[in-house]
Design a protein around this motif. Structure first.
Motif, PDB file in Angstrom:
ATOM      1  N   ALA A  11       0.862  -1.185   0.000  1.00 55.55           N
ATOM      2  CA  ALA A  11       0.000   0.000   0.000  1.00 55.55           C
ATOM      3  C   ALA A  11       0.893   1.227   0.000  1.00 55.55           C
ATOM      4  O   ALA A  11       1.520   1.559   1.009  1.00 55.55           O
ATOM      5  CB  ALA A  11      -0.909  -0.016   1.220  1.00 55.55           C
ATOM      6  N   MET A  12       0.959   1.914  -1.131  1.00 54.20           N
ATOM      7  CA  MET A  12       1.858   3.056  -1.291  1.00 54.20           C
ATOM      8  C   MET A  12       1.061   4.354  -1.186  1.00 54.20           C
ATOM      9  O   MET A  12       0.111   4.567  -1.950  1.00 54.20           O
ATOM     10  CB  MET A  12       2.591   2.955  -2.629  1.00 54.20           C
ATOM     11  N   VAL A  32       6.855  -7.822  -5.804  1.00 53.83           N
ATOM     12  CA  VAL A  32       6.151  -6.678  -5.244  1.00 53.83           C
ATOM     13  C   VAL A  32       5.203  -6.068  -6.266  1.00 53.83           C
ATOM     14  O   VAL A  32       5.565  -5.864  -7.433  1.00 53.83           O
ATOM     15  CB  VAL A  32       7.153  -5.609  -4.759  1.00 53.83           C
ATOM     16  N   ILE A  33       3.997  -5.764  -5.809  1.00 58.35           N
ATOM     17  CA  ILE A  33       3.022  -5.004  -6.584  1.00 58.35           C
ATOM     18  C   ILE A  33       2.684  -3.758  -5.775  1.00 58.35           C
ATOM     19  O   ILE A  33       2.274  -3.845  -4.615  1.00 58.35           O
ATOM     20  CB  ILE A  33       1.743  -5.812  -6.858  1.00 58.35           C
ATOM     21  N   GLY A  34       2.896  -2.597  -6.353  1.00 58.46           N
ATOM     22  CA  GLY A  34       2.559  -1.352  -5.669  1.00 58.46           C
ATOM     23  C   GLY A  34       1.128  -0.939  -5.970  1.00 58.46           C
ATOM     24  O   GLY A  34       0.646  -1.111  -7.093  1.00 58.46           O
ATOM     25  N   ALA A  61       4.045   8.173  -5.851  1.00 59.76           N
ATOM     26  CA  ALA A  61       4.069   6.727  -5.639  1.00 59.76           C
ATOM     27  C   ALA A  61       4.398   5.993  -6.941  1.00 59.76           C
ATOM     28  O   ALA A  61       5.149   5.005  -6.946  1.00 59.76           O
ATOM     29  CB  ALA A  61       2.726   6.259  -5.086  1.00 59.76           C
ATOM     30  N   ARG A  62       3.849   6.476  -8.039  1.00 58.07           N
ATOM     31  CA  ARG A  62       4.137   5.846  -9.333  1.00 58.07           C
ATOM     32  C   ARG A  62       5.610   6.034  -9.713  1.00 58.07           C
ATOM     33  O   ARG A  62       6.239   5.115 -10.255  1.00 58.07           O
ATOM     34  CB  ARG A  62       3.224   6.431 -10.418  1.00 58.07           C
ATOM     35  N   PRO A 185      12.415   9.740  -4.692  1.00 55.98           N
ATOM     36  CA  PRO A 185      12.045  11.164  -4.615  1.00 55.98           C
ATOM     37  C   PRO A 185      11.318  11.536  -3.332  1.00 55.98           C
ATOM     38  O   PRO A 185      11.145  12.717  -3.038  1.00 55.98           O
ATOM     39  CB  PRO A 185      11.140  11.356  -5.834  1.00 55.98           C
ATOM     40  N   THR A 186      10.886  10.549  -2.569  1.00 53.79           N
ATOM     41  CA  THR A 186      10.151  10.818  -1.325  1.00 53.79           C
ATOM     42  C   THR A 186      11.069  10.895  -0.107  1.00 53.79           C
ATOM     43  O   THR A 186      10.583  11.053   1.013  1.00 53.79           O
ATOM     44  CB  THR A 186       9.105   9.715  -1.090  1.00 53.79           C
ATOM     45  N   ALA A 187      12.381  10.794  -0.312  1.00 53.14           N
ATOM     46  CA  ALA A 187      13.332  10.708   0.809  1.00 53.14           C
ATOM     47  C   ALA A 187      13.189  11.866   1.796  1.00 53.14           C
ATOM     48  O   ALA A 187      13.285  11.673   3.011  1.00 53.14           O
ATOM     49  CB  ALA A 187      14.760  10.632   0.282  1.00 53.14           C
ATOM     50  N   LYS A 188      12.976  13.064   1.307  1.00 56.03           N
ATOM     51  CA  LYS A 188      12.893  14.236   2.178  1.00 56.03           C
ATOM     52  C   LYS A 188      11.475  14.788   2.286  1.00 56.03           C
ATOM     53  O   LYS A 188      11.269  15.899   2.793  1.00 56.03           O
ATOM     54  CB  LYS A 188      13.842  15.324   1.671  1.00 56.03           C
ATOM     55  N   LYS A 189      10.525  14.025   1.834  1.00 52.66           N
ATOM     56  CA  LYS A 189       9.133  14.499   1.857  1.00 52.66           C
ATOM     57  C   LYS A 189       8.656  14.638   3.297  1.00 52.66           C
ATOM     58  O   LYS A 189       8.810  13.733   4.108  1.00 52.66           O
ATOM     59  CB  LYS A 189       8.235  13.505   1.104  1.00 52.66           C
ATOM     60  N   PRO A 190       8.065  15.772   3.648  1.00 50.18           N
ATOM     61  CA  PRO A 190       7.587  15.964   5.023  1.00 50.18           C
ATOM     62  C   PRO A 190       6.418  15.049   5.333  1.00 50.18           C
ATOM     63  O   PRO A 190       5.692  14.596   4.439  1.00 50.18           O
ATOM     64  CB  PRO A 190       7.163  17.434   5.052  1.00 50.18           C
TER      65      PRO A 190
END
Length: 371
Positions: A11-12, A32-34, A61-62, A185-190
């Motif tokens: 679940a992403m 894995v299936i996202g 997520a994509r 790209p989500t590494a620094k996402k708040p």
């Protein structure tokens, strides 16, 4: 040739935790299936949903799925989310409660409807980015700073063997570091702190769905009307600010919200201390006879658990006595049971019991009625 350990539906949400979960499982040899559950309506405004559930989050997520190298699906859960999450949330406030929609979302959507979808796709597991540790058929607290077992008390017991929490044993800085290593790209996402479908002010959201009727603020001690409230649905037990009593010398807190009479009862802080509660819709992750004589009870996500004893259990309900009076035991919130770090179950608080001045904890006989 690498043999898959099994197929997992991740679940992403578009956040860093679920992104790293997908990357770790792929690296560990799982197929894995996202998937992301679509909650937002076609006619949504740009600020209709918070970052964890928005179209922008779906795009993130994509992107993560492409980098990790797994397929990604956007699953339509709009009607189900409205029916199982948003409508009960609004109804709860109308009934004078303070609901927590994240519990319902995990119980009724992620580890119910989504698990069924996973089975249809031939998946053995559903994985999320919760900070939870699963060992066999038991769930344990993850990182103390981020632990999310509190929101999973409603999980069906039969679903636990099919749940995976790849970041449950990690701390948040470690998760971000792994995301950086994978170039996600989500590494620094708040982090998203708000209720996903309430962008901004909760009062404004409720005003769009419930008719506000001003009514009396009634003092618990004297029975006198000492002010006027803006609408019972806007108040919660333990609330001090926003009562409009600054012109008086009284320090008052909301003790009870009564929609039937359109009254908000206020009183001194001591009146918000309770040493027991009744809960409804109780779900246990152990057999009733396995409940310890003394367990730990947590009545708010950000409060520490206290020792407690089960006085009654049956007909979907539970009565619990607490060793220490707790502030603002609030109808609609969750009462969650633990033994150490192990999650035992929980329920929705129906009403607080026993004024905090008379705990009666020591020597209280335990009458465990089940059935």
């Amino acid at each position: 040739m690498l043999v898959s350990k099994g197929r997992v539906l991740v679940a992403m949400s578009g956040g860093v935790d679920s992104s790293v979960s997908a990357a770790l499982l792929k690296a560990q040899g799982y197929e894995v299936i996202g998937a992301m559950m679509r909650f937002w309506p076609d006619n949504k405004k740009d600020d209709c949903f918070e970052t964890c559930c928005s179209p922008d989050a779906a795009y993130e997520a994509r992107r993560v799925a492409d980098i990790v190298g797994v397929p990604f699906y956007l699953l339509d859960y709009r009607e189900e989310f409205q029916e199982k999450i948003i409508d009960p949330f609004i109804a709860g406030y109308a009934a004078g409660e303070t609901p927590n929609p994240c519990v319902n979302c995990n119980t009724r959507v992620k580890f119910d409807s989504l698990l069924k979808k996973a089975r249809m796709l031939g998946c053995d597991f559903v994985a999320t980015g919760h900070y939870v540790i699963r060992e066999g058929n038991a769930l344990f607290r993850g990182d103390p700073k981020k632990d999310q077992t509190y929101f999973l008390w409603g999980t069906p017991k039969e679903a636990i063997p099919h749940m995976m929490f790849p970041v449950g044993h990690l701390e948040k800085p470690q998760v971000r570091a792994i995301a950086e290593q994978y170039g996600l790209p989500t590494a620094k996402k708040p982090e998203s702190q708000n209720i996903c479908f309430v962008q901004g002010d909760l009062k404004e959201f409720l005003s769009n769905h419930l008719t506000a009727r001003p009514g009396p603020l009634v003092d618990l001690e004297t029975g006198e009307v000492i002010g006027e409230h803006a609408g019972a649905q806007f108040y919660t037990v333990g609330q001090k600010k926003g009562l409009g009593l600054f012109k008086t010398h009284l320090e008052r807190y909301v003790v009870r919200v009564n929609p039937a009479t359109n009254e908000v009862i206020v009183g001194p802080r001591e009146a918000c201390l309770w040493s027991g509660l009744e809960a409804r819709e109780v779900n246990l992750l152990v057999e009733p006879e396995e409940l310890p004589e003394t367990l730990e009870v947590q009545v708010r996500y950000r409060t520490k658990p206290v020792l407690g004893k089960v006085e009654r259990l049956g007909d979907g309900g539970m009565t619990v006595r607490l060793a220490e009076p707790q502030f603002a035991v609030t109808p609609g919130q969750s009462m969650v049971l633990y033994q150490g770090d192990r999650l035992l179950g929980g329920g929705f608080i129906q009403r607080p019991l026993y004024n905090g001045l008379e705990t009666g904890f020591r020597g209280t006989p335990r009458t465990l009625v089940t059935g």
